[in-house]
Design a protein around this motif. Structure first.
Motif, mmCIF file in Angstrom:
data_model
loop_
_atom_site.group_PDB
_atom_site.id
_atom_site.type_symbol
_atom_site.label_atom_id
_atom_site.label_comp_id
_atom_site.label_asym_id
_atom_site.label_seq_id
_atom_site.Cartn_x
_atom_site.Cartn_y
_atom_site.Cartn_z
ATOM 1 N N LYS A 101 33.785 71.775 40.644
ATOM 2 C CA LYS A 101 32.431 71.106 40.559
ATOM 3 C C LYS A 101 32.421 69.807 40.630
ATOM 4 O O LYS A 101 31.737 69.123 41.063
ATOM 5 N N VAL A 102 33.455 69.087 39.904
ATOM 6 C CA VAL A 102 33.731 67.857 39.890
ATOM 7 C C VAL A 102 33.909 67.324 41.595
ATOM 8 O O VAL A 102 33.476 66.455 41.833
ATOM 9 N N LEU A 103 34.790 68.185 42.232
ATOM 10 C CA LEU A 103 35.161 67.710 43.537
ATOM 11 C C LEU A 103 33.944 67.743 44.473
ATOM 12 O O LEU A 103 33.687 66.983 45.341
ATOM 13 N N GLY A 104 32.844 68.894 44.198
ATOM 14 C CA GLY A 104 31.896 68.977 44.922
ATOM 15 C C GLY A 104 30.909 67.725 44.942
ATOM 16 O O GLY A 104 30.455 67.106 45.639
ATOM 17 N N ASN A 105 30.534 67.280 43.720
ATOM 18 C CA ASN A 105 29.948 65.949 43.287
ATOM 19 C C ASN A 105 30.653 64.710 43.779
ATOM 20 O O ASN A 105 30.045 63.725 44.217
ATOM 21 N N GLY A 107 32.241 64.760 46.572
ATOM 22 C CA GLY A 107 31.943 64.780 47.919
ATOM 23 C C GLY A 107 30.422 64.169 48.162
ATOM 24 O O GLY A 107 30.330 63.602 49.090
ATOM 25 N N ALA A 108 29.714 64.571 47.353
ATOM 26 C CA ALA A 108 28.139 64.194 47.238
ATOM 27 C C ALA A 108 28.074 62.758 47.252
ATOM 28 O O ALA A 108 27.424 61.932 47.875
ATOM 29 N N LEU A 109 28.981 62.150 46.429
ATOM 30 C CA LEU A 109 29.089 60.742 46.272
ATOM 31 C C LEU A 109 29.732 60.093 47.366
ATOM 32 O O LEU A 109 29.246 58.679 47.943
ATOM 33 N N ALA A 119 34.113 62.955 52.294
ATOM 34 C CA ALA A 119 33.185 64.011 51.958
ATOM 35 C C ALA A 119 33.502 65.261 52.132
ATOM 36 O O ALA A 119 33.735 66.350 51.505
ATOM 37 N N ARG A 120 34.136 65.333 53.602
ATOM 38 C CA ARG A 120 34.685 66.616 54.249
ATOM 39 C C ARG A 120 35.860 67.096 53.359
ATOM 40 O O ARG A 120 35.759 68.205 52.887
ATOM 41 N N ASP A 121 36.574 66.287 53.026
ATOM 42 C CA ASP A 121 37.932 66.623 52.371
ATOM 43 C C ASP A 121 37.632 66.935 50.737
ATOM 44 O O ASP A 121 38.247 68.011 50.388
ATOM 45 N N PHE A 122 36.794 66.467 50.135
ATOM 46 C CA PHE A 122 36.267 66.716 48.660
ATOM 47 C C PHE A 122 35.524 68.183 48.774
ATOM 48 O O PHE A 122 35.943 69.119 47.915
ATOM 49 N N TRP A 123 34.682 68.553 49.725
ATOM 50 C CA TRP A 123 34.015 69.652 49.820
ATOM 51 C C TRP A 123 34.976 70.841 50.319
ATOM 52 O O TRP A 123 34.961 71.916 49.751
ATOM 53 N N SER A 124 35.677 70.473 51.237
ATOM 54 C CA SER A 124 36.849 71.424 51.569
ATOM 55 C C SER A 124 37.831 71.969 50.312
ATOM 56 O O SER A 124 37.978 73.049 50.345
ATOM 57 N N GLN A 125 38.244 70.997 49.402
ATOM 58 C CA GLN A 125 39.116 71.236 48.408
ATOM 59 C C GLN A 125 38.295 72.211 47.374
ATOM 60 O O GLN A 125 38.782 72.966 46.952
ATOM 61 N N ASP A 143 27.148 72.536 51.939
ATOM 62 C CA ASP A 143 27.524 70.964 52.100
ATOM 63 C C ASP A 143 28.203 70.380 53.331
ATOM 64 O O ASP A 143 27.666 69.514 53.981
ATOM 65 N N LEU A 144 29.391 71.362 53.466
ATOM 66 C CA LEU A 144 30.201 70.697 54.876
ATOM 67 C C LEU A 144 29.081 71.203 56.052
ATOM 68 O O LEU A 144 29.056 70.418 57.093
ATOM 69 N N ALA A 145 28.313 72.326 56.027
ATOM 70 C CA ALA A 145 27.609 72.603 57.231
ATOM 71 C C ALA A 145 26.558 71.600 57.540
ATOM 72 O O ALA A 145 26.535 71.057 58.611
ATOM 73 N N ARG A 146 25.975 70.977 56.472
ATOM 74 C CA ARG A 146 24.972 70.007 56.701
ATOM 75 C C ARG A 146 25.505 68.586 57.307
ATOM 76 O O ARG A 146 24.865 68.181 57.990
ATOM 77 N N LEU A 147 26.574 68.298 56.848
ATOM 78 C CA LEU A 147 27.601 67.432 57.263
ATOM 79 C C LEU A 147 27.798 67.200 58.698
ATOM 80 O O LEU A 147 27.417 66.471 59.703
ATOM 81 N N TYR A 148 28.269 68.588 59.138
ATOM 82 C CA TYR A 148 28.565 68.712 60.719
ATOM 83 C C TYR A 148 27.078 68.783 61.468
ATOM 84 O O TYR A 148 27.312 68.391 62.435
ATOM 85 N N LEU A 149 26.144 69.282 61.003
ATOM 86 C CA LEU A 149 24.758 69.485 61.480
ATOM 87 C C LEU A 149 24.446 67.831 61.772
ATOM 88 O O LEU A 149 23.931 67.745 62.981
ATOM 89 N N GLU A 150 24.680 66.834 61.111
ATOM 90 C CA GLU A 150 24.561 65.391 61.178
ATOM 91 C C GLU A 150 25.338 64.931 62.174
ATOM 92 O O GLU A 150 25.185 63.944 63.094
#
Length: 298
Positions: A101-105, A107-109, A119-125, A143-150
């Protein structure tokens, strides 16, 4: 001895532990309603009680929640401080509780700061850790999909959107994440020219987000479906959906998205006369405060 309908009730939590849990629950209640300052107050109280009860998991979750609340208010330095504290405790404690959960946030930061690779690295971890622990990685796949969408590539986006939906469907009780995954799958279908499937996914996501009254999800769904219906030349229904998306994005204080929808409405009005008048939207955009969720916070 106290008995319930199902037999003997479990013993109550000690006072400080109960206060910590209540603080986190109350903080989540206000956070989900866009009242981030109020949520921060409860998260802080929860953190103090968690420390007094020495419950490591709740200490980490409270710090993580404080980081999320700070980030939602644009306070990136404060968010980084809270999340770093949570990361240090979670990483050093046996079993690393709450670390995904911390890694997810984090990534958001990183995403908020424009650091896409971090962000990719944090969300992948976070996704890998969730899988290792037998938990759902769907949130992090979204989160990762939305990043790749952009940012592209499109193939990576389509793959991650499919992974997110497959993972979310295994845990349908998490309706918010399932709706997000359905929206992303709809966008992947639309990009592939599968308009019927895209419409089905968007309408499924919209129905789920209505059930949970998820403001951001509703904004995403109504905008996505509205854009698809413009493509299908259903201009009247599209205008109605985009009207709702515009006010939902304003409520969520996402002015960039509200401006994007307003631009679409202006073009739709100019080209197809739906909506017939654009001036009311422009007036609201100049004075958005009465339409903000935060305006109804304590």
């Amino acid at each position: 001895m106290v008995w319930g309908c199902g037999g003997k009730l479990p013993p109550p939590d000690p006072a400080r532990l109960a206060e910590a849990k209540d603080g986190l629950n109350q903080g989540n209640y206000w956070y989900e309603r866009g009242c981030y300052r109020e949520s921060e107050r409860f998260f802080q109280g929860g953190l103090e009680s968690a420390r007094l009860s020495d419950n490591v998991l709740l200490i980490i979750l409270a710090q993580n929640s404080l980081g999320a609340a700070a980030l939602a208010q644009g306070e990136t330095a404060a968010a980084a401080d809270y999340l770093e504290q949570a990361l240090n405790i979670a990483s050093g404690h046996p079993g690393q509780p709450g670390l995904d959960k911390v890694l997810g946030n984090l990534g958001a930061l990183a995403y908020r700061l424009g650091r896409s690779q971090e962000a990719r690295d944090f969300w992948s971890q976070a996704a890998e850790l969730a899988l290792e622990r037998g938990q759902s990685p769907a949130l992090y796949y979204c989160d990762l999909a939305r990043l790749y969408l952009e940012t592209g590539p499109a193939e990576e986006f389509a793959q991650l959107a499919a992974q997110a939906l497959a993972a979310a469907q295994l845990h349908p009780e998490d309706q918010v994440t399932l709706a997000d995954a359905l929206n992303l799958a709809g966008q992947a279908a639309r990009a592939a020219g599968e308009t019927a499937l895209a419409e089905e996914r968007f309408r499924q996501a919209l129905e789920l987000d209505r059930r949970t009254e998820n403001t951001v999800g509703l904004a995403q769904d109504t905008e996505s479906l509205g854009l698809l219906l413009i493509q299908l030349e259903h201009y009247s229904e599209a205008a109605g959906l985009l009207d709702r998306a515009f006010f939902l994005w304003l409520a969520a204080a996402n002015d960039q998205s509200a401006d994007r929808v307003l631009t679409t409405l202006q073009k739709l009005s100019r080209d197809h006369r739906f909506p017939r008048k654009i001036e009311p939207y422009q007036t609201v955009r100049r004075q958005p405060e009465p339409h903000r969720l935060a305006g109804r916070c304590p």
